[in-house]
Design an enzyme around this catalytic site. Sequence first.
Site, short mmCIF file in Angstrom:
data_model
loop_
_atom_site.label_atom_id
_atom_site.label_comp_id
_atom_site.label_asym_id
_atom_site.label_seq_id
_atom_site.Cartn_x
_atom_site.Cartn_y
_atom_site.Cartn_z
N ASN A 2 -4.84 -10.05 -7.38
CA ASN A 2 -4.93 -10.67 -6.06
C ASN A 2 -6.18 -11.52 -5.89
O ASN A 2 -6.17 -12.51 -5.17
CB ASN A 2 -4.88 -9.60 -4.97
CG ASN A 2 -5.86 -8.48 -5.21
OD1 ASN A 2 -5.92 -7.90 -6.30
ND2 ASN A 2 -6.65 -8.17 -4.21
N SER B 224 5.58 -6.78 -1.65
CA SER B 224 5.07 -6.93 -0.28
C SER B 224 5.56 -8.25 0.29
O SER B 224 5.34 -9.31 -0.29
CB SER B 224 3.54 -6.91 -0.31
OG SER B 224 3.05 -7.18 0.98
N ALA B 225 6.22 -8.19 1.45
CA ALA B 225 6.91 -9.38 1.96
C ALA B 225 6.00 -10.41 2.61
O ALA B 225 6.30 -11.60 2.61
CB ALA B 225 8.00 -8.95 2.95
N HIS B 226 4.86 -9.96 3.16
CA HIS B 226 4.03 -10.94 3.87
C HIS B 226 3.30 -11.87 2.92
O HIS B 226 2.63 -12.80 3.37
CB HIS B 226 3.07 -10.25 4.84
CG HIS B 226 1.91 -9.56 4.22
ND1 HIS B 226 0.66 -10.12 4.16
CD2 HIS B 226 1.79 -8.34 3.65
CE1 HIS B 226 -0.17 -9.27 3.57
NE2 HIS B 226 0.50 -8.19 3.24
N GLN C 7 1.49 -9.76 -5.70
CA GLN C 7 1.06 -11.17 -5.78
C GLN C 7 1.98 -12.00 -6.67
O GLN C 7 1.78 -13.21 -6.79
CB GLN C 7 -0.38 -11.26 -6.30
CG GLN C 7 -1.43 -10.66 -5.38
CD GLN C 7 -1.64 -11.48 -4.11
OE1 GLN C 7 -1.22 -12.62 -3.98
NE2 GLN C 7 -2.30 -10.87 -3.13
N THR D 198 0.84 -1.21 0.00
CA THR D 198 0.00 0.00 0.00
C THR D 198 0.87 1.25 0.00
O THR D 198 0.67 2.16 -0.80
CB THR D 198 -0.96 0.00 1.21
OG1 THR D 198 -1.86 -1.10 1.07
CG2 THR D 198 -1.75 1.29 1.29
N CYS E 164 -20.39 -7.69 1.79
CA CYS E 164 -20.77 -7.80 3.19
C CYS E 164 -19.61 -8.13 4.12
O CYS E 164 -19.73 -8.01 5.32
CB CYS E 164 -21.88 -8.82 3.35
SG CYS E 164 -23.39 -8.22 2.62
N THR F 38 13.35 5.62 10.84
CA THR F 38 14.27 4.55 11.26
C THR F 38 13.85 3.23 10.64
O THR F 38 12.66 2.90 10.59
CB THR F 38 14.27 4.44 12.80
OG1 THR F 38 14.71 5.68 13.33
CG2 THR F 38 15.21 3.34 13.27
#
Lengths: 396, 127
Positions: A153, A201-203, A181, A72, A327, A239
Site C-alpha cells: 500500500n 477492500s471495495a473502497h 491494493q 481489516t 507524526c 445482517t
Amino acid sequence: MERIYLDYNATTPVRAEVRDAVLPFLNDLFGNPSSRHLEGRQVKTKIEAARAQVATAIGAEPERIVFNAGATEGNVTILRGYQVNYKEKKGRDHIIISAVEHPCIYDTAKKMAGEGYAVTFVPVDGEGNIDLDGLKKAITERTGLISVMAVNNETGVIYPVKEIAKIAREKGILFHTDAAQAIGKMPFDVKDIDADFVTMSAHKFYAPKGIGALYIKKGKRLDPLLTGGHQEANRRAGTENVVGMIAMGRALELATGELATDRERIGKIRDEFERRILAEVPHSRRNGGADNRLYTTSNISFRFVEGEAVQLKLDHFGIAVSTGSACSSGTLDPSHVVMAMCNGDEETAHSSIRFSFGKYSKMEEIGYVVDRVKEVVAQLRSFSPLYDKFLSSQGK
Amino acid sequence: MDYTEKVMDHFMNPRNVGKIENADAIAEVGNASCGDVIKMYLKIQGETIEDIKFQTFGCGAAIAVSSQTTEMVKGKTLREALDLTRDQVAEELGGLPPIKMHCSNLAADALHQAVKTYMKDHGIAER
C-alpha cells in the site's frame, strides 16, 4: 481552489455508476435478504448477483466469496480464524508474513507472537522486494500459514504471490494474500495464483467504505470472527450490508473492464510525475524499485525534511498526499514499510511522502504539484538543522 | 485533535527562523530517528535574551512550538526563560494534540539547555 487528490491508495471517491446502482437500495429495495417475503427475496437476488460480479472479476465461484466490512476484518479473520482452527493441524503454530504487511496483519501477527505463536517476518531488500530464499528458509514443520500481500500500500511494490503460493502448496502450508491494493487495479485470478484465502477492500476501487470480501478456497475451513447468524453461509454473521455489496459488485465489474486503459493512462501520469520530482528536487529518493511496481504509486523521501510538515504544507496548497512519518500516524513509530526498505534508517522513513494516482488524476495537474513540492521542500530545508549540517559537511 | 489556527499560523509563517552568526549560546536536542531535531541560537546582552532564532527538522507541531517558544522569550531575562515550560508554550498555541506533546517538550528543552550552559559559563546563578 480546485483540490488535487493524490491519495488514491488511502481511499477513492464513489463513482457515479456505483452511486446510481445503489440508490434503489436506499429507497424501495429495503428488505432484509434473510426474510422470506417478497421484500427480502428481491434484495437477496440482487446481493447474490453482486457476489457473482465479485467472483467473476477474480476468477472464483460465487459461493467462495464472503462479504465483510473490509480488508481489516478480512485479514484479522484469516489470522484469528487460523489460530482457532490450527488445532486440527496439530503443531502448526508457526506463521510467516512479510515485514511490509499492512498494520492489520503486522500488528495482529505481533499480538499472536505474544500469545505463544511463532511468527517470522520475512525482510525485503532496498527496492522493497521480498527475500524469497529467506521465506523458504523460514519454513519449518510447524509452519501452517504464509501471508504475503499482493501489492504494498505504501510503495506499490508487487509481490510474487503465485510463486509464494507454490512454495506454500509444496509444503502443505496455507497461503493467504491481502490483495486490497491489487484487486480492481491489476489482473488478479485466484485460481491462477492458487491462493487459499484472498482479502479484498471495495473502497480502493471506487465503492464506499465499510465493505469488502474474503475469497475462501473450496474445502478450506475458517472459523468466523462474527458468530450468531446464518448469513454468508454461516461464514460471517450479521445482517448484510446490502448497499455495500451492490456497490462493490458493480464497482469491481467496472474496474475489471478498465484495467488496461487505467494502467496506460494513470501509469503515464505517475511516471512523468516521478521523473520530474527525482530530476528537479535535490536529495529525493524513490522508495521501491522502479519496475516491479503498480502504476498508481510513487513513494518519495525528501531528505532533511519531515513528512508531516510536507504533507501539511501541500494540503494548504490544495494537494492531498500521505506520509510514512510517525507524526501523522497517531503513533510515534515511522512507517515499518519504508524502514524495512532502508535498513532501519528512520530519517528516510520520517521523510517519506506517498503520492498515489487514480481515475480522476490528470496529466495537467503534474506541473503544479511538482512546483509546489519543490517550493515546500526548499522552504522547510531553509531552516532544517539537518540540511544546514549537510551543507556544512559539503563545505558550503 | 487537529492543530489549532494558531499552530497552523506559526507553522505556515514561522517566526525567528534561521541561525544567528556568533551566537552567545547554542543548543540542539532530539535526533532524526525520532523525527524531531530542534536547534536554538541565542544572542544574550547582560542577562537578557536580545535575539533568538531556531532551526527545526520536525512535524508541524515541532515547527510551531519552536516558533512560539522564540516569541515568548525574546527580550526576556535568562531566568524568565528557564521558567518557561512546555505546557505554557502549548497553552499559548491553544493546545496541541496529546501525542504531539513530546514535540513541544523539545523546544523548551533546547532553550533551557542553551540558557543553562550560558549561565554556567558566565558564572550567573540560576536562582
